[in-house]
Design a protein around this motif. Sequence first.
Motif, PDB file in Angstrom:
ATOM      1  N   ILE A  90     -49.068  18.880 -96.097  1.00  0.00           N
ATOM      2  CA  ILE A  90     -49.197  20.229 -95.543  1.00  0.00           C
ATOM      3  C   ILE A  90     -48.394  21.171 -96.427  1.00  0.00           C
ATOM      4  N   ASP A  91     -49.055  22.149 -97.027  1.00  0.00           N
ATOM      5  CA  ASP A  91     -48.395  23.110 -97.901  1.00  0.00           C
ATOM      6  C   ASP A  91     -47.804  24.251 -97.070  1.00  0.00           C
ATOM      7  N   ASP A  92     -46.756  24.904 -97.603  1.00  0.00           N
ATOM      8  CA  ASP A  92     -46.133  26.068 -96.945  1.00  0.00           C
ATOM      9  C   ASP A  92     -45.757  25.770 -95.504  1.00  0.00           C
ATOM     10  N   PHE A  93     -45.175  24.595 -95.270  1.00  0.00           N
ATOM     11  CA  PHE A  93     -44.845  24.198 -93.898  1.00  0.00           C
ATOM     12  C   PHE A  93     -43.733  25.083 -93.341  1.00  0.00           C
ATOM     13  N   GLY A  94     -43.863  25.416 -92.066  1.00  0.00           N
ATOM     14  CA  GLY A  94     -42.874  26.265 -91.411  1.00  0.00           C
ATOM     15  C   GLY A  94     -43.373  27.663 -91.161  1.00  0.00           C
ATOM     16  N   THR A  95     -44.501  28.046 -91.800  1.00  0.00           N
ATOM     17  CA  THR A  95     -45.088  29.358 -91.564  1.00  0.00           C
ATOM     18  C   THR A  95     -46.234  29.216 -90.568  1.00  0.00           C
ATOM     19  N   GLY A  96     -46.726  30.320 -90.078  1.00  0.00           N
ATOM     20  CA  GLY A  96     -47.818  30.282 -89.114  1.00  0.00           C
ATOM     21  C   GLY A  96     -47.317  29.993 -87.707  1.00  0.00           C
ATOM     22  N   PHE A  97     -48.257  29.686 -86.805  1.00  0.00           N
ATOM     23  CA  PHE A  97     -47.914  29.535 -85.396  1.00  0.00           C
ATOM     24  C   PHE A  97     -48.036  28.105 -84.892  1.00  0.00           C
ATOM     25  N   SER A  98     -48.649  27.211 -85.669  1.00  0.00           N
ATOM     26  CA  SER A  98     -48.883  25.870 -85.124  1.00  0.00           C
ATOM     27  C   SER A  98     -48.574  24.793 -86.141  1.00  0.00           C
ATOM     28  N   GLY A  99     -47.634  25.057 -87.049  1.00  0.00           N
ATOM     29  CA  GLY A  99     -47.338  24.098 -88.100  1.00  0.00           C
ATOM     30  C   GLY A  99     -46.903  22.751 -87.594  1.00  0.00           C
TER      31      GLY A  99
END
Length: 411
Positions: free
Chosen positions: A300-309
């Motif tokens: 999973i790239d860019d983990f920690g962003t978004g709402f449902s990582g």
Amino acid sequence: MGTELGVIAVSMQPNVSICRLSLEQGRRLESEMGMTLKRLLRSGDSLFALGRGEWLIVLPALPSRAVLTLAMLKIEQVFGESPFRFDGLELPVQFVCGAAVSPEHGEGPLYLMQSARIAALDAQQRGERGAIYDKSMERTSPQLAILERDLHGAFGGDKPLQLFLQPKVHAIGGECDAAEGLLRWERVPGEWVAPTVVLGLIDRLGMRHRFNRWLFQHAAQALARLDAEGFDITLSINLSATDLYDAEVPDLIAQALSTWGVPARQLCLEITETDMVDDAGEGVADVLCRLRLLGVKLSIDDFGTGFSGMSRLKHLSVQEVKIDRSFVVDLLSSERDREIASSIIALSHRLGVMVTAEGVEDAETAAALAALGCNYLQGFHFSPALALDDFVDWLKLYDAGRPSCLSSVST
């Protein structure tokens, strides 16, 4: 790549000062805006954070376009008529909204989202706040037409696209047995087109399938070259979450690996925009199953962003997560970022998942991440992304233990 080398070259000159800006407030502002948007939605609507100040709203079962127009006006009223309040400040927010309707403007999620982006660009160019897609918006500016023409030529061998490699090193021990493949395009000598622009053009021109074929072949070719040089490297490449809706992707990857005689274990797919994945859907579940049976790794790239990582760790069954660079650049000065990084690492390890931190720019940050238990480190502290020949040379120097191969790129 041109920007990366430019930063290094400038920093090596005498009497030069460098200023780094923190985006902490910007990240918090985007998060607050996202929550405000979420409060505007109906119970059946969905909100996805795509990053870089971009959100996607899915509005199912609208009875007419008029309702869609009203929804866009509602967003305009919230963000456009009064300043956005944040940390006691009143901030004017400039936004633009593009909309598209399925299946009229695109049957698949990738094409529908691209139609919405074209509508947003058209509205922005006309100084408006929003627009619904129309095929007349596909008119191309002269400058964009040149880029599109040259991109077609790039796939034909004229000023071709390139796959550069950036090392990923073990946080403990420092060995380098992994790298990430990054898209680069030198359209004319000295002019490097930003990867986001290239990928946007590829989607606009409907060339994603052709690009993926190119990407898989070049990744496998690079691995074959590295193996011939005596290096057992795992190479990661970026795959958009919407590509998981393409049933041919596993076959294209298998074909590339077979052509170049590369074992599947050496290829890792870094899935971007994971909020777009509905892996409960039959098509995505089938693609994910076939990729796992093939033996490639998933990340999973860019983990920690978004709402449902966090939920994606469970549903996607990945072997790696990458901590987004936004939590790494200020790790030493931000207790919040350090806690987020520590939590991601601890949770991932409990689930048996490896963790890579990208955006590592100095030895102190590298040491802090190692102390937190991070597995791999990636960033300018070790090397920028390099052309394949240069990457091979870097590996030879790195394995030989020459300190200069680190200090020359981290100063």
